[in-house]
Design a protein around this motif. Structure first.
Motif, PDB file in Angstrom:
ATOM      1  N   LEU A 299      -4.384  -1.954   1.064  1.00 48.87           N
ATOM      2  CA  LEU A 299      -4.822  -1.788   2.549  1.00 48.87           C
ATOM      3  C   LEU A 299      -6.543  -2.562   2.798  1.00 48.87           C
ATOM      4  O   LEU A 299      -6.357  -2.773   3.559  1.00 48.87           O
ATOM      5  CB  LEU A 299      -5.271  -0.403   2.106  1.00 48.87           C
ATOM      6  CG  LEU A 299      -5.113   0.537   3.721  1.00 48.87           C
ATOM      7  CD1 LEU A 299      -4.612  -0.063   4.926  1.00 48.87           C
ATOM      8  CD2 LEU A 299      -5.939   2.396   3.728  1.00 48.87           C
ATOM      9  N   THR A 300      -6.888  -2.541   1.336  1.00 51.56           N
ATOM     10  CA  THR A 300      -8.632  -4.113   2.263  1.00 51.56           C
ATOM     11  C   THR A 300      -7.519  -5.072   2.851  1.00 51.56           C
ATOM     12  O   THR A 300      -8.353  -5.974   3.336  1.00 51.56           O
ATOM     13  CB  THR A 300      -9.374  -3.859   0.510  1.00 51.56           C
ATOM     14  OG1 THR A 300      -9.698  -1.906   0.967  1.00 51.56           O
ATOM     15  CG2 THR A 300     -10.205  -4.158   1.024  1.00 51.56           C
TER      16      THR A 300
ATOM     17  N   THR B 133     -10.208   3.040   3.840  1.00 51.62           N
ATOM     18  CA  THR B 133      -9.480   3.484   3.161  1.00 51.62           C
ATOM     19  C   THR B 133      -9.895   4.786   2.112  1.00 51.62           C
ATOM     20  O   THR B 133      -9.111   5.195   1.371  1.00 51.62           O
ATOM     21  CB  THR B 133      -9.991   2.098   1.675  1.00 51.62           C
ATOM     22  OG1 THR B 133     -10.792   1.948   0.515  1.00 51.62           O
ATOM     23  CG2 THR B 133      -8.989   0.893   2.168  1.00 51.62           C
TER      24      THR B 133
ATOM     25  N   ARG C  13     -11.096   4.429  -2.870  1.00 50.44           N
ATOM     26  CA  ARG C  13     -11.305   2.920  -2.452  1.00 50.44           C
ATOM     27  C   ARG C  13     -12.101   2.012  -3.497  1.00 50.44           C
ATOM     28  O   ARG C  13     -12.194   2.288  -4.525  1.00 50.44           O
ATOM     29  CB  ARG C  13     -13.299   3.303  -1.731  1.00 50.44           C
ATOM     30  CG  ARG C  13     -14.096   3.204  -2.270  1.00 50.44           C
ATOM     31  CD  ARG C  13     -15.266   3.685  -1.871  1.00 50.44           C
ATOM     32  NE  ARG C  13     -15.596   4.823  -0.941  1.00 50.44           N
ATOM     33  CZ  ARG C  13     -16.590   4.697   0.323  1.00 50.44           C
ATOM     34  NH1 ARG C  13     -17.651   3.448  -0.221  1.00 50.44           N
ATOM     35  NH2 ARG C  13     -16.452   5.160   1.474  1.00 50.44           N
TER      36      ARG C  13
ATOM     37  N   ALA D  23       0.804  -0.912   0.183  1.00 52.82           N
ATOM     38  CA  ALA D  23      -0.031   0.560   0.232  1.00 52.82           C
ATOM     39  C   ALA D  23       0.777   1.048  -0.011  1.00 52.82           C
ATOM     40  O   ALA D  23       0.305   1.873  -0.322  1.00 52.82           O
ATOM     41  CB  ALA D  23      -1.064   0.012   1.404  1.00 52.82           C
TER      42      ALA D  23
ATOM     43  N   SER E 122      -5.297   0.899  -2.677  1.00 49.24           N
ATOM     44  CA  SER E 122      -6.450   0.717  -1.621  1.00 49.24           C
ATOM     45  C   SER E 122      -6.801  -0.764  -1.422  1.00 49.24           C
ATOM     46  O   SER E 122      -6.804  -1.668  -0.084  1.00 49.24           O
ATOM     47  CB  SER E 122      -7.515   1.155  -2.667  1.00 49.24           C
ATOM     48  OG  SER E 122      -8.264   2.534  -2.354  1.00 49.24           O
TER      49      SER E 122
END
Length: 671
Positions: A336-337, A501, A508, A320, A333
């Motif tokens: 990080l998700t 996010t 996102r 990320a 995103s």
């Protein structure tokens, strides 16, 4: 009407009140039920509040209390990031409390657990809510001390006092690193509020130092290699429901601290920051699962497995950072998700596995897998839910562990779009390490489940084991159901993570829960999609057809014989596959280089009646080469300084005078 953050603080106050009540009631017979029941209710209310704040996406809610530093006060803030981690903390706390309603009845010293259990949960909630450096560090220390008291519950058992000592040392080291990090962030102005830090520009060198200090501070609590040494000592020493919280939840609070500072307070990152995070994450993932493979203590195996999963999370965070530094917001995103999804997943299946290990410990009194076996017949419900936890943590579909790791590999496959050649080469290499870690994790939990629950009992305790109480079973069934739910309906989880996010990256993933057939398409359909429900249906149909075919066409004659042991009759249960023999091929491949493993065989001469002996020698090179040498140096220095305790009054006055003169000289030179 209370605001969202005020409602969360009321729940924290209630948990602290329960801790005080537990001190007064710790000797009462009903104390266990009252304390854990009340903690369950409060954590459930806090979970509901956190989920409402996360799904509503209404922005940040702040409050300032007139405590803490006189010119600052105590700032608390509830935003999407905090709401997600509060949901993780309180979900874990609620289910651990439900489990403890049954498990706690077997506790020999409940007065050493009951006051600190709700206090520990309160500390984790406060860390996530804190919005200034002073409050954060104070709550961090409170969380660490409460968890240390829980680690020391069974302090008279061999090794537990050492575990508590090492944990306290590493916690103090981590707090020192965090203190220095926040000092750099506050700068000469000394404004310790997160809002002021967030608005302040940070020079590249300063940002690099803060990143390193956060890796030391948060990484030591999370279990990053080589800061992991406390984790395999402390987790097995604590009661099993506390081990589940420390492994499944507290390590995620450390991940929260890293995300809050590096992604939120530091501002836009440089791509070089991702190199360090990726490297540490990849090494941590592989080393953690290799440590786990060589273990035969069930709880220590699970503790080492936590290190592997923390490595996976930090690899996702490193990805990320790399994508964010290059303004590839959609890919950032996705990474990080994947990290947040794995935070949630690990809190579920690792808590489930620790609960299962606790059930085995209660029923058999053993954690050593050499003394287990055959529990699938004696503890059928525990064996099924533990199997679900093993499948989930091994990242096999249709359970939740597969989805987060699949998202991670989808992010890895986007690395060719990065402009830096260093990342173009490094990210696929880290991806290969993660693939190795995933394969080793599957082997590790085949060993854990097969040796512990299958085969024949290796001891009288395992042969006479019985199923545990209904509260413990209910907690494990709930977690197993959530593992399946998150694996079948991952789109709902991804959409719930979108506000986080959006807050951190201003981007996102597309909405997933409305896609046809409950599929998820994180980037584009041509790049990859997944449908957990269809995978489940396919598995169910294939298994059913296979079962019916075997029932229809196989012989129904029954033939019984002795257990087969690789070409000869397996005469005794001890001759079955053991944890050491299962890990032998991998130990020979990796152990010689990474653990200085040595095998010793003592074979008596022909005609001798002495038994042959086989032993394995394994060294923790991180401990011996780093921490052991530091401890030795401190011990040597302390012995040499012993003579300073025998000075005369004149000697002490001279020493004080010399120290004062030295400090004045330093001050004069500095100014």
């Amino acid at each position: 009407m209370l605001t969202a953050v005020a409602a969360q603080l009321v729940c924290v106050a209630a948990l602290l009140g329960i801790a005080v009540l537990a001190v007064a009631l710790s000797r009462a017979k009903a104390a266990t039920a009252l304390v854990y029941g009340a903690t369950l209710i409060v954590c459930a209310l806090a979970l509901i509040g956190a989920l409402r704040a996360l799904l509503a996406g209404t922005g940040a809610d702040e409050i300032v209390l007139p405590i803490g530093l006189p010119w600052l006060g105590a700032h608390f803030r509830l935003d999407a990031l905090a709401a997600f981690f509060l949901a993780v903390v309180n979900l874990g706390g609620a289910i651990a409390s439900l489990y403890a309603l049954g498990y706690g009845r077997h506790e020999h010293a409940p007065q050493r657990v009951l006051p600190f259990f709700p206090a520990f949960l309160a500390g984790m909630n406060l860390v996530v809510l804190a919005d200034d450096a002073f409050s954060y560090l104070l709550c961090w220390e409170f969380m660490s001390l409460a968890s240390w008291a829980l680690v020391m519950t069974h302090h008279r058992e061999p090794g537990n006092a050492r575990a508590g000592y090492v944990y306290l040392l590493m916690a103090s080291f981590g707090t020192l690193a965090l203190l220095l990090a926040f000092g750099l962030l506050a700068g000469p102005a000394g404004d310790y509020g997160f809002a002021a830090i967030r608005a302040m520009p940070h020079a590249p060198g300063e940002a690099t130092m803060v990143l390193i200090l956060m890796l030391l501070g948060a990484g030591s609590k999370a279990g990053l290699v080589p800061l992991h040494v406390w984790l395999p000592l402390a987790h097995p020493a604590a009661p099993s429901h506390v081990s589940a919280l420390m492994s499944g939840v507290m390590t995620k609070v450390a991940v929260y601290g890293f995300i809050r500072v590096v992604f939120d307070l530091l501002g836009p990152p440089n791509w070089t920051a991702s190199v360090l995070v990726l490297s540490l994450g990849g090494v941590t993932a592989v080393m953690g699962i290799l440590y786990a493979l060589l273990e035969k203590d069930l709880k220590r195996l699970l503790a080492y497995s936590t290190i592997e999963n923390i490595g996976i999370i930090f690899v996702c965070l490193g990805l990320a950072l790399a994508f964010q530094a290059n303004n590839q917001t959609l890919a950032a995103s996705l990474a990080l998700t994947a990290a947040l999804f794995h935070v949630f997943n690990h809190s579920l299946f690792k808590s489930l596995l620790f609960f299962g290990a606790g059930a085995v410990l209660v029923s058999t009194g053993a954690r050593d897998m050499d003394k287990l076996g055959g529990l699938i017949h004696r503890m059928p419900v525990t064996s099924v839910v533990f199997l679900i936890g093993c499948v989930a943590i091994a990242a096999l579909p249709p359970f939740n562990g597969f989805v987060s790791e699949w998202l991670m590999f989808q992010a890895v496959l986007l690395s060719p779009s990065l402009p830096q050649w260093g990342l173009k080469i490094m990210v696929p290499a880290i991806g290969a390490l993660l693939a190795l870690a995933a394969a080793l994790a599957a082997a590790c939990f085949v060993k854990a489940y097969g040796v512990s629950f299958l085969s024949r009992p290796r001891s009288e305790a395992a042969a006479n084991a019985q199923e545990v109480d209904h509260f413990s079973l209910a907690a494990m069934v709930i977690l197993a159901s959530l593992c399946l739910f998150a694996g079948i309906f991952p789109g709902l989880v991804i959409d719930a993570l979108s506000p986080v996010t959006q807050q951190i990256l201003d981007s996102r993933l597309g909405a997933q829960s409305h896609l046809p057939w409950l599929s998820i398409i994180p980037i584009a359909e041509r790049r990859g999609s997944y449908n957990g429900l269809l995978v489940l249906v396919f598995i169910a149909i294939s298994a059913s057809l296979g079962y019916l075919a075997i029932r229809r066409f196989s012989s129904h004659a029954v033939r019984r014989g002795p257990a087969w042991g690789c070409g000869f009759s397996d005469a005794v249960p001890q001759a079955q596959y053991s944890p050491d023999s299962f890990a032998q091929p991998l130990r020979r491949v990796f152990g010689t280089l990474l653990f200085a493993a040595r095998e010793h065989v003592e074979m008596p001469p022909p005609g001798s009646v002495k038994p042959a002996r086989f032993s394995v020698e394994i060294h923790d090179l991180v401990w011996e080469t780093l921490y052991g040498r530091i401890a030795g140096a401190v011990d040597t220095a302390s012995k040499r300084l012993d003579r300073w305790q025998l000075l005369t009054i004149r000697g002490y006055l001279s020493l004080v005078f010399a120290t004062l003169v030295t400090l004045l000289l330093v001050l004069a030179i500095w100014s």
